[in-house]
Design a protein around this motif. Sequence first.
Motif, PDB file in Angstrom:
ATOM      1  N   GLU A   1       0.817  -1.216   0.000  1.00 41.57           N
ATOM      2  CA  GLU A   1       0.000   0.000   0.000  1.00 41.57           C
ATOM      3  C   GLU A   1       0.849   1.264   0.000  1.00 41.57           C
ATOM      4  OE1 GLU A   1      -4.224  -0.966   1.988  1.00 41.57           O
ATOM      5  OE2 GLU A   1      -2.589  -0.677   3.406  1.00 41.57           O
ATOM      6  N   VAL A   2       2.134   1.127   0.330  1.00 41.85           N
ATOM      7  CA  VAL A   2       2.988   2.307   0.419  1.00 41.85           C
ATOM      8  C   VAL A   2       3.664   2.611  -0.928  1.00 41.85           C
ATOM      9  CG1 VAL A   2       5.028   3.301   1.523  1.00 41.85           C
ATOM     10  CG2 VAL A   2       3.333   2.052   2.884  1.00 41.85           C
ATOM     11  N   CYS A   3       4.334   1.600  -1.503  1.00 39.82           N
ATOM     12  CA  CYS A   3       5.100   1.881  -2.735  1.00 39.82           C
ATOM     13  C   CYS A   3       4.419   1.350  -3.988  1.00 39.82           C
ATOM     14  CB  CYS A   3       6.516   1.309  -2.632  1.00 39.82           C
ATOM     15  SG  CYS A   3       6.592  -0.490  -2.758  1.00 39.82           S
ATOM     16  N   ASP A   4       3.347   0.588  -3.823  1.00 39.48           N
ATOM     17  CA  ASP A   4       2.561   0.061  -4.935  1.00 39.48           C
ATOM     18  C   ASP A   4       3.280  -1.018  -5.745  1.00 39.48           C
ATOM     19  OD1 ASP A   4      -0.005   0.085  -6.127  1.00 39.48           O
ATOM     20  OD2 ASP A   4       0.828   1.082  -7.886  1.00 39.48           O
ATOM     21  N   TRP A   5       4.397  -1.543  -5.238  1.00 36.21           N
ATOM     22  CA  TRP A   5       4.964  -2.706  -5.924  1.00 36.21           C
ATOM     23  C   TRP A   5       4.007  -3.871  -5.729  1.00 36.21           C
ATOM     24  CZ3 TRP A   5      10.761  -4.178  -6.374  1.00 36.21           C
ATOM     25  CH2 TRP A   5      11.465  -3.117  -6.993  1.00 36.21           C
ATOM     26  N   ARG A   6       3.807  -4.642  -6.793  1.00 36.85           N
ATOM     27  CA  ARG A   6       2.905  -5.793  -6.738  1.00 36.85           C
ATOM     28  C   ARG A   6       3.701  -7.077  -6.875  1.00 36.85           C
ATOM     29  NH1 ARG A   6      -2.552  -3.996  -9.428  1.00 36.85           N
ATOM     30  NH2 ARG A   6      -2.721  -1.980  -8.412  1.00 36.85           N
TER      31      ARG A   6
END
Length: 290
Positions: free
Chosen positions: A9-14
């Motif tokens: 939720e912080v850096c949006d890496w999936r």
Amino acid sequence: MEAIGVVCEVCDWRYFALDDETVPDVDRSIACPHCGSPRMVPLDQDTVDHVYSAPPEMVVPFGVSEAKLAQQIATFASGIPYAPPDLTTTALRHRLQRLYLPMWLVDVDVSTQWGAEVGFDYEVVSHQERYADGVGWRTAEVRETRVRWEPRIGTLERHYDNTAAPALETQAALQRVLGSFDLARAEPYRPESLGRVLVRMPDRSPEAAWPDAVAALQDRAAQECQVAAEADYIRSYRWSPAYANPAWTLLLLPVLAAAYLDDDGAPRRVLIHGQTGQVYGVRRGSMKRA
Ligand SMILES: [Zn+2]
């Protein structure tokens, strides 16, 4: 692949979590390898199916030795004037988290006519007459290698397996700071070989990666035509390929993520190449030690 998607939720890496153990739930928090945040939440399955969730086919295994890793971390720390006391191999080693970055692999049938110039080395022998006082005339043999170029044309109908192409928008930038990966070390993927590891999801579509795959395919084809002609060189390779039956899978590249604490106790993230131990991160010095 029974992959479950998670997003930071912080850096949006999936990421894909290939193993139930790596899926976060209320009892177990999994930190984001990229930013360290524990705010990792499962993606709904529709989103996972919608993104480019091709199955892994090949894996480049982790290959960096403890000694090499220690040396690389020391090199990274020595590049920082007044390196923070926490930036040591011992501290980092306890926080290492394994991660795989994706590359596309495409299998495809190619049929084409091709043309090129192929080059052959040959040796030219000539003689030079040299004069020196007291010695007189001497004849010296001079050997020189030259290249003879010949045109060639032909046809090619062939299935090409596993041509690699970037699956991340940031792949070129990552390889600039971490160095490239030795793809020749890739092994077939077996689910049990990964264990509890997150795999970053591709953020670049197969369509976007296709021109890179085509360039790599052309290089492979040109090399094969050179071998077929038993030539030493090939140049001006041209072809007009038709492609059929492309099939996309993933190649996984090994990376270690870790963090060290700066003077304020704030974590500073580093990424480490899983084969060479090359460290990349912001070099943050210690104000206290300065
Ligand atoms: Zn994150």
